[in-house]
Design an enzyme around this catalytic site. Sequence first.
Site, PDB file in Angstrom:
ATOM      1  N   PHE A 136       0.846  -1.195   0.000  1.00  0.00           N
ATOM      2  CA  PHE A 136       0.000   0.000   0.000  1.00  0.00           C
ATOM      3  C   PHE A 136       0.890   1.258   0.000  1.00  0.00           C
ATOM      4  CE2 PHE A 136      -2.968   3.069   1.736  1.00  0.00           C
ATOM      5  CZ  PHE A 136      -4.175   2.700   1.169  1.00  0.00           C
ATOM      6  N   ASP A 213       1.362  -4.863   8.809  1.00  0.00           N
ATOM      7  CA  ASP A 213       0.199  -4.016   8.558  1.00  0.00           C
ATOM      8  C   ASP A 213      -0.995  -4.952   8.372  1.00  0.00           C
ATOM      9  OD1 ASP A 213      -1.831  -2.405   7.546  1.00  0.00           O
ATOM     10  OD2 ASP A 213      -0.392  -0.979   6.716  1.00  0.00           O
ATOM     11  N   TYR A 238     -11.521   1.049   9.915  1.00  0.00           N
ATOM     12  CA  TYR A 238     -12.718   1.472   9.146  1.00  0.00           C
ATOM     13  C   TYR A 238     -13.021   0.533   7.984  1.00  0.00           C
ATOM     14  CZ  TYR A 238      -8.812   3.751   6.699  1.00  0.00           C
ATOM     15  OH  TYR A 238      -7.608   4.005   6.088  1.00  0.00           O
ATOM     16  N   LYS A 239     -12.217  -0.540   7.827  1.00  0.00           N
ATOM     17  CA  LYS A 239     -12.446  -1.484   6.725  1.00  0.00           C
ATOM     18  C   LYS A 239     -13.342  -2.613   7.244  1.00  0.00           C
ATOM     19  CE  LYS A 239      -8.348   0.128   4.392  1.00  0.00           C
ATOM     20  NZ  LYS A 239      -6.883   0.047   4.208  1.00  0.00           N
ATOM     21  N   ARG A 387     -11.781  -4.682  -7.687  1.00  0.00           N
ATOM     22  CA  ARG A 387     -11.791  -5.404  -6.404  1.00  0.00           C
ATOM     23  C   ARG A 387     -13.217  -5.631  -5.950  1.00  0.00           C
ATOM     24  NH1 ARG A 387      -8.144  -2.716  -1.784  1.00  0.00           N
ATOM     25  NH2 ARG A 387      -9.747  -1.148  -2.100  1.00  0.00           N
TER      26      ARG A 387
HETATM   27  C1  LIG Z   1      -6.142   1.246   4.108  1.00  0.00           C
HETATM   28  C2  LIG Z   1      -4.685   1.071   4.359  1.00  0.00           C
HETATM   29  C3  LIG Z   1      -3.923   2.103   4.955  1.00  0.00           C
HETATM   30  C4  LIG Z   1      -4.552   3.445   5.259  1.00  0.00           C
HETATM   31  O1  LIG Z   1      -3.804   4.195   6.153  1.00  0.00           O
HETATM   32  P1  LIG Z   1      -4.456   5.486   6.830  1.00  0.00           P
HETATM   33  O2  LIG Z   1      -3.374   6.062   7.625  1.00  0.00           O
HETATM   34  O3  LIG Z   1      -5.649   5.027   7.599  1.00  0.00           O
HETATM   35  O4  LIG Z   1      -4.911   6.389   5.718  1.00  0.00           O
HETATM   36  C5  LIG Z   1      -2.596   1.850   5.212  1.00  0.00           C
HETATM   37  N1  LIG Z   1      -2.015   0.666   4.914  1.00  0.00           N
HETATM   38  C6  LIG Z   1      -2.724  -0.345   4.330  1.00  0.00           C
HETATM   39  C7  LIG Z   1      -2.062  -1.645   4.012  1.00  0.00           C
HETATM   40  C8  LIG Z   1      -4.068  -0.164   4.037  1.00  0.00           C
HETATM   41  O5  LIG Z   1      -4.772  -1.141   3.446  1.00  0.00           O
END
Ligand SMILES: *Cc1c(COP(=O)(O)O)cnc(C)c1O
Length: 413
Positions: A136, A213, A238-239, A387
Site C-alpha cells: 500500500f 500491517d 474502518y475497513k 476489487r
Molecule cells: C487502508 C490502508 C492504509 C490506510 O492508512 P491510513 O493512515 O488510515 O490512511 C494503510 N495501509 C494499508 C495496508 C491499508 O490497506
Amino acid sequence: MACMPRDPISAAERELDPAPLDAADPLATFRDRFAVPDPDLVYLDGNSLGRPPLGSLDRLARVAGQEWAGELAGAWNHWLDLPLRVGDALASAALGAVPGTVAVTDSTTVNLYRVASAALDDRPGRGVIVAAREDFPTDRYVLEGLAASRGLAIRWLDGDPIEGVSIREVQTALDADVALVLLSLVSYRSAAIVDLDAVEAAARRTGAHVVWDLSHAAGAIPVDLAARDVGLAVGCTYKYLNGGPGAPAFIYVAPRLQARLRPPIQGWFAQRDQFAMGPAFDPRHGIAGWLVGTPPVLSLVGVEEGAALIAQAGIEAIRAKSVALTGYTIALLDAELAPFGCSLGSPRDPARRGGHVSVRHRDARVLTSRLIERGVVPDFREPDVIRFGLSPLTTSFADVRRGVDALRELLTG
Ligand SMILES: *Cc1c(COP(=O)(O)O)cnc(C)c1O
C-alpha cells in the site's frame, strides 16, 4: 414440431445459485444490525469503508447528545480510557491479542511511522529495511521517509502480482544488516496472505524486527498475534472492522517489546500523572506509553461498536463465511466472466486468500465506473483490477451474484 421440455437446471447452475447459500449462512442476520438504506445497492467496497452498524449510529447520537452536550468536560472521566478500553475489545475480538497490548489511536500511517521508527532505534548499526514493492502506498512512503532521514537502504521484494510475497524472497533478503521488515499480512491488491509464521521465524534468526500491517486482515481473517508471538502490528479500523470513516487505527506492541522500545512521540497522554501537568515526562508503562494526544471520542465509540459485532459473530465464523464468499465469487468468475476477458487476480487457494477477490480485465477502470452507475459498487485499483470487497457481516451471496451478473452484462454489451 413437438414442444421440447425445458432443460432441467444443471448441477453446475444449481451450485451457482445464491439462494441456498444465503439460506444456510449462519451470519445472514448480522446484515440487519447495519444501516442499509438502499437494499438494492450492491455494495462490494466494505474493504475500503465498512457499512455503519446501527449500534454505532445510536451510540454516536447518545455520545454527542447526552455525554458531550450534557456532561461537557466532565465526560472526560469516562472518555479518557477509551483508546485502551477499545484496544482491549479489539484485541480479543479480532486480533488474538492479550489485554494491554493494543491501543486505538491516530492513523495507520502515523502508527506505522511510530513503531517502525522505534524498531529502527532498537537496531542501531543495521542499514537495511525490507519491504514489498507492491505494498500500500502510504506504507512505502513512510519507509522511504524513514530511510532517507536515517541514511538506510530499502531492499524491495517484488512479490508475485497474484500470489504475493513468498517466504523464499523474504529469506533471500534477510541478513544481519536488516533492521526491520514491513509486510501487509493481506495484500490490498490481490488479497494474497503472507506466511506470517515463516517470516517471523526467518526474521528471528537474523535479529530483524517485523512490523505487520493488518489493515486488510483485521476483521476478515484470524490473526492470533499472541499465539504466534508477533512483536509489532498496526492497522485500520474502518475497513472490515466497520469503525466508520476516519476512525482511529490500532497499534499493537507485544509485552516482550513494551519495555524495550521507546515511542518516538512523547505526548501527554503517555504521561503517568497526566493532570499533574508536571515539568518532566515520566511515561506510563505498557501500551499506554504509545498514546499521544487527545483521542477522537466520537470515532472511538464507532470502533467499540464494530469490535462488539465482530466478537458476537466470532472471527472464525467470519473467516468461514469470507472463504465461502470469495470461493463463490471465483466460481462465478470462472463460469461467467472468464470467457469475456476477465481473469482471477487473487490466489485460488483459500488458505492463501484474504477477504476480497480481484478480477482483472483490460478495461477495469471503465467497467468499474459503469458498474457504479448501475448500483454495483466495487473499486478499481491500477492498472487492471476490479476489487470485489466481500464483508462477511453485510455481504450476501445474492449481492455477489448480482455484481457478477452486472459485470457480465457490461462485457457482453
Ligand atoms: C487502508 C490502508 C492504509 C490506510 O492508512 P491510513 O493512515 O488510515 O490512511 C494503510 N495501509 C494499508 C495496508 C491499508 O490497506
